[in-house]
Design an enzyme around this catalytic site. Structure first.
Site, PDB file in Angstrom:
ATOM      1  N   ASP A  82      74.100  67.969  45.939  1.00  0.00           N
ATOM      2  CA  ASP A  82      74.122  66.507  46.055  1.00  0.00           C
ATOM      3  C   ASP A  82      72.874  65.939  45.380  1.00  0.00           C
ATOM      4  OD1 ASP A  82      75.165  64.061  46.903  1.00  0.00           O
ATOM      5  OD2 ASP A  82      74.031  64.099  48.782  1.00  0.00           O
ATOM      6  N   ASP A 104      73.233  62.869  39.302  1.00  0.00           N
ATOM      7  CA  ASP A 104      72.966  61.461  39.584  1.00  0.00           C
ATOM      8  C   ASP A 104      72.132  60.862  38.461  1.00  0.00           C
ATOM      9  OD1 ASP A 104      72.315  58.977  40.503  1.00  0.00           O
ATOM     10  OD2 ASP A 104      71.439  59.641  42.402  1.00  0.00           O
ATOM     11  N   GLU A 134      77.858  59.611  39.042  1.00  0.00           N
ATOM     12  CA  GLU A 134      77.675  58.339  39.744  1.00  0.00           C
ATOM     13  C   GLU A 134      77.452  57.221  38.753  1.00  0.00           C
ATOM     14  OE1 GLU A 134      74.694  56.265  43.049  1.00  0.00           O
ATOM     15  OE2 GLU A 134      75.052  58.432  43.109  1.00  0.00           O
ATOM     16  N   HIS A 174      72.629  54.243  51.344  1.00  0.00           N
ATOM     17  CA  HIS A 174      72.168  55.492  51.936  1.00  0.00           C
ATOM     18  C   HIS A 174      71.308  55.237  53.185  1.00  0.00           C
ATOM     19  CE1 HIS A 174      72.712  57.166  47.735  1.00  0.00           C
ATOM     20  NE2 HIS A 174      73.252  58.128  48.452  1.00  0.00           N
ATOM     21  N   HIS A 202      79.007  57.333  48.780  1.00  0.00           N
ATOM     22  CA  HIS A 202      77.758  57.829  49.360  1.00  0.00           C
ATOM     23  C   HIS A 202      77.320  56.838  50.438  1.00  0.00           C
ATOM     24  CE1 HIS A 202      76.307  60.940  46.292  1.00  0.00           C
ATOM     25  NE2 HIS A 202      77.554  60.621  45.946  1.00  0.00           N
ATOM     26  N   GLY A 204      78.112  57.019  53.643  1.00  0.00           N
ATOM     27  CA  GLY A 204      79.303  56.729  54.443  1.00  0.00           C
ATOM     28  C   GLY A 204      79.029  56.413  55.893  1.00  0.00           C
TER      29      GLY A 204
END
Length: 275
Positions: A82, A104, A134, A174, A202, A204
């Site tokens: 991640d 990312d 992303e 986040h 992201h 969530g």
């Protein structure tokens, strides 16, 4: 052996109208509880190693841990990097046995994000694994502000990179603990209208549970990343275990008491993503 790639679990979710949990791991205890919860719910799970996790435990160790759990699980388990920020981050995860790379480049100009994400896609494809990218920056509670995903840029990004999943910024944040703020469903619909790529949310934990369930069932959102609410469950269980007997010092005995509460909280998360 049920080690899976991201594509292996997201394409069935896309077709079936549900989402898969991308669960943010910090250590052995939580990842064990996550897999146990997935087995109890009979659903796939994505174990995620983010920057904080990688700073605490070396990538090769995490890769072995994830793969051990996957190889002994009865459900598909994805070993997912991640927020890899560089080619070297992603290459190291590949070498460590991860089956999914998330690059990312969302802070970069669109042209650079496309170019660098495409490099990671090619790296992943050469090894038969998956890549998530992303477009649009997802901010942090109490920190950097978000920059929403532009649908036309999302279409270009998806087409030119060849990613297996696309993380988008549609009101998600986040590290958000509160769940009263919802996502921008109009923006989600506009993005979905221009690309068939599975979408990822992201942050969530900051999305109301009812909306998670609704979006999993009715949109191309196939992955919700959940970290904060499960860390909160772990912290509460650990605090209770420590405080109930101040004389205890065996950390293995103490940490064992986090398993059942974290597993229960995870089962609830996963159940609500089934649509």
């Amino acid at each position: 052996m049920t080690l899976a790639t991201l594509k292996d679990v997201l394409q069935p979710a896309l077709r079936g109208g549900y989402a898969v949990g991308g669960l943010v791991c910090l250590g052995w205890e939580d990842m064990c509880a996550f897999v146990a919860a997935a087995e109890a719910e009979n659903c796939a799970v994505i174990l995620q190693a983010g920057p904080g996790c990688r700073a605490h435990t070396p990538l090769p160790v995490l890769g072995r841990m994830f793969r051990h759990l996957a190889e002994n699980a009865s459900v598909p388990v994805v070993a997912h990097l991640d927020h890899g920020y560089t080619y070297d981050d992603c290459s190291a995860a590949l070498d460590a046995g991860f089956t999914s790379l998330m690059f990312d480049g969302s802070r970069k100009p669109l042209k650079d994000n496309i170019k660098e994400t495409r490099q990671i896609v090619e790296l992943a494809q050469q090894s038969g694994i998956s890549c998530e990218g992303e477009i649009g920056f997802v901010g942090y509670a109490g920190g950097e502000s978000s920059a929403g995903t532009d649908p036309s840029e999302a279409a270009l990004f998806a087409a030119e990179t060849g990613i297996d999943a696309m993380a988008i910024s549609v009101g998600n944040v986040h590290l958000q603990q509160e769940t009263d703020a919802g996502l921008d469903e109009a923006r989600i619909a506009a993005i979905q209208a221009v690309t068939p790529v599975p979408l990822v949310i992201h942050g969530g934990s900051g999305v109301p549970v009812d909306q998670r369930r609704h979006l999993a069932r009715t949109t191309n959102i196939c992955k919700f990343n959940i970290g904060t609410e499960l860390r909160m469950a772990f912290g509460a269980a650990l605090r209770e275990a420590v405080n109930k007997d101040p004389d205890r010092f065996d950390r293995i005995a103490i940490l064992k008491e986090t398993h059942d509460p974290v597993m229960a909280a995870t089962r609830t998360v996963l159940r609500n993503l089934k649509g």
